[in-house]
Design a protein around this motif. Structure first.
Motif: not given
Length: 140
Positions: A115-121
């Motif tokens: 979930s730490r990668w959510e929203g990065c893109a």
């Protein structure tokens, strides 16, 4: 640098000097000069002041034109360098855009598991859009 024989011819004639033989690379005639200055008809002395002034002005203008020509050549070289630089920058930006799109895909895949990668893109999407606009020539 080539010698402007027309310039030499007119300015030397105005100064009452005529070349003997062809003009060499150093600007001097092969066999020297023939000087016709001095007393002339009706008490006149050649070359006259107006003739000397005209010769000096022609020489000055020819020198200015040569300087402008050299400056133009320098600017042309600089423009060619800027065009080459711009082409390399465009290629680098295109490669970077490709890498960013691949990274976005990797971020989305990683977000499925962490979930730490959510929203990065999505966070870098405005930069991707700006790069695409820059490459297409459209405003961002």
């Amino acid at each position: 640098m080539s010698i402007d024989t027309k310039k030499l011819d007119i300015t030397h004639r105005l100064r009452c000097r005529y070349p003997l033989g062809p003009i060499q690379a150093n600007g001097e005639p092969e066999f020297g000069w023939r000087d016709f200055s001095g007393p002339a008809l009706e008490g006149m002395v050649l070359p006259t002041a107006i003739m000397l002034e005209a010769a000096n002005r022609i020489d000055a203008q020819a020198d200015e034109m040569a300087q402008i020509s050299r400056h133009r050549d320098t600017l042309k070289i600089q423009c060619e360098q800027h065009i080459n630089d711009a082409s390399r920058l465009r290629d680098a930006l295109d490669d970077l855009l490709t890498d960013m799109v691949i990274a976005q895909g990797n971020m989305r895949d990683a977000a499925k598991h962490d979930s730490r990668w959510e929203g990065c893109a999505e966070a870098i999407q405005p930069r991707v859009d700006a790069a695409r606009a820059a490459l297409s020539g459209e405003p961002a």
